[in-house]
Write an enzyme that holds these catalytic residues in place. Sequence first.
Site, PDB file in Angstrom:
ATOM      1  N   ASP A  78      -7.399  -1.509   3.438  1.00 37.00           N
ATOM      2  CA  ASP A  78      -6.489  -2.596   3.079  1.00 37.00           C
ATOM      3  C   ASP A  78      -6.937  -3.949   3.623  1.00 37.00           C
ATOM      4  OD1 ASP A  78      -4.692  -0.798   1.820  1.00 37.00           O
ATOM      5  OD2 ASP A  78      -3.847  -0.272   3.771  1.00 37.00           O
ATOM      6  N   ASP A  85      -1.913  -0.726   6.023  1.00 40.38           N
ATOM      7  CA  ASP A  85      -2.166  -0.138   7.337  1.00 40.38           C
ATOM      8  C   ASP A  85      -3.610   0.305   7.545  1.00 40.38           C
ATOM      9  OD1 ASP A  85      -1.976   1.977   5.446  1.00 40.38           O
ATOM     10  OD2 ASP A  85      -1.772   3.380   7.109  1.00 40.38           O
ATOM     11  N   ASP A 140       0.867  -1.172   0.000  1.00 45.20           N
ATOM     12  CA  ASP A 140       0.000   0.000   0.000  1.00 45.20           C
ATOM     13  C   ASP A 140       0.909   1.228   0.000  1.00 45.20           C
ATOM     14  OD1 ASP A 140      -2.231   1.810   0.870  1.00 45.20           O
ATOM     15  OD2 ASP A 140      -1.148   1.748   2.768  1.00 45.20           O
TER      16      ASP A 140
HETATM   17  P1  ADP Z   1      -5.650   6.358  -0.860  1.00 41.38           P
HETATM   18  O1  ADP Z   1      -5.264   4.951  -1.232  1.00 41.38           O
HETATM   19  O2  ADP Z   1      -4.628   7.341  -1.310  1.00 41.38           O
HETATM   20  O3  ADP Z   1      -6.031   6.503   0.587  1.00 41.38           O
HETATM   21  P2  ADP Z   1      -8.491   6.872  -1.597  1.00 41.38           P
HETATM   22  O4  ADP Z   1      -9.163   5.780  -2.338  1.00 41.38           O
HETATM   23  O5  ADP Z   1      -8.935   7.113  -0.194  1.00 41.38           O
HETATM   24  O6  ADP Z   1      -6.927   6.691  -1.743  1.00 41.38           O
HETATM   25  O7  ADP Z   1      -8.692   8.237  -2.421  1.00 41.38           O
HETATM   26  C1  ADP Z   1      -8.354   8.298  -3.787  1.00 41.38           C
HETATM   27  C2  ADP Z   1      -8.377   9.727  -4.280  1.00 41.38           C
HETATM   28  O8  ADP Z   1      -9.694  10.299  -4.102  1.00 41.38           O
HETATM   29  C3  ADP Z   1      -7.441  10.655  -3.534  1.00 41.38           C
HETATM   30  O9  ADP Z   1      -6.126  10.614  -4.041  1.00 41.38           O
HETATM   31  C4  ADP Z   1      -8.119  12.009  -3.771  1.00 41.38           C
HETATM   32  O10 ADP Z   1      -7.801  12.515  -5.040  1.00 41.38           O
HETATM   33  C5  ADP Z   1      -9.588  11.661  -3.731  1.00 41.38           C
HETATM   34  N1  ADP Z   1     -10.116  11.819  -2.362  1.00 41.38           N
HETATM   35  C6  ADP Z   1     -10.539  10.844  -1.520  1.00 41.38           C
HETATM   36  N2  ADP Z   1     -10.953  11.363  -0.341  1.00 41.38           N
HETATM   37  C7  ADP Z   1     -10.758  12.694  -0.426  1.00 41.38           C
HETATM   38  C8  ADP Z   1     -10.976  13.802   0.460  1.00 41.38           C
HETATM   39  N3  ADP Z   1     -11.467  13.666   1.691  1.00 41.38           N
HETATM   40  N4  ADP Z   1     -10.647  15.029  -0.001  1.00 41.38           N
HETATM   41  C9  ADP Z   1     -10.136  15.203  -1.228  1.00 41.38           C
HETATM   42  N5  ADP Z   1      -9.915  14.225  -2.103  1.00 41.38           N
HETATM   43  C10 ADP Z   1     -10.221  12.991  -1.722  1.00 41.38           C
HETATM   44 MG    MG Z   2      -2.568   3.266   3.683  1.00 42.61          MG
END
Ligand code: ADP
Ligand code: MG
Length: 290
Positions: free
Chosen positions: A239, A235, A38
């Site tokens: 995941d 983490d 991750d």
């Molecule tokens: P990660 O594996 O980086 O935690 P997520 O699936 O949670 O990825 O989020 C993927 C993408 O969606 C982020 O990189 C961002 O662009 C957008 N995103 C998700 N949650 C938020 C948030 N609270 N504010 C802004 N962008 C968000």
């Molecule tokens: Mg992580």
Amino acid sequence: ATPVSLTTGVGLGAQNGILIRSGDALQTASKLQTVVLDKTGTITKGKPELTNVVTENGFDEDEVLRLAAAIERNSEHPLAGAIVEGAGELDLPQVAGFSAIPGHGVEAGVEGRGVMLGNAKLMDDRGIALGRLEAEARRLADDGKTPMYVAIGGAAAGVIAVADTIKEDSVSAVAAFKRLGLEVAMITGDNQRTAEAIGRQVGIDRVLAEVLPQDKAHNVQKLQLEGKKVGMVGDGINDAPALAQADVGFAIGTGTDVAIEAADVTLISGSLRGVVTAVEISKSTMRNVR
Ligand code: ADP
Ligand code: MG
């Protein structure tokens, strides 16, 4: 009964801060061919910080940051924390009708306007034209930063970027995996360019990016269908299904309880070196068993 040397291996792990749940997990760890890492919180520290605010269509930086932070106050995402902290002393208005779109972003009504914040997919779904912001976002992503678009009242208003620091041990751990003959992949919901930039910095060439939270396990399964024994290191809550799907799941001990419960191995420290040590212990234990 568990052979004595397996018990010894589990004990050796414990002495090194590696909690191995079963003799079976210890055995399987010696056979891993691919390890999927991750990105956020595993390869990186998972504590992103605000780095840039770029604006468009006459909006000013403080205005974009203020509205974005007002919304993110309602989100528990690590990206949200970076934006709220980055807004510092700015006075944040109340928001109405907050909603989070997992893997995409967040939106709410603020001071009578619809405000949204998230990735290109979110903006595309909502019909927001990004204009020159797209090139700005690309430039930021190529630096390994995570850009998020902000739209205010239906118009593109800016890009906010945050950066997360790579953990001290990540580069050496990736090199060690390769020396052990393991293929290393990174998996993340973050955008392709950001993920590739981080991949370059740590020496990983197989990058699985823009993976929706619910699809991480499926990606692990796809690798298994290629005939590989797959280890997964993570983490976050996101995941957990992938950790359970993997042949051996490794949870970063500083991560969420849900990840730890789903994993076969828990690393007390946050370092990826613990996974390397676990594989080494596993290999030497299996040599003794044979
Ligand atoms: P990660 O594996 O980086 O935690 P997520 O699936 O949670 O990825 O989020 C993927 C993408 O969606 C982020 O990189 C961002 O662009 C957008 N995103 C998700 N949650 C938020 C948030 N609270 N504010 C802004 N962008 C968000
Ligand atoms: Mg992580």
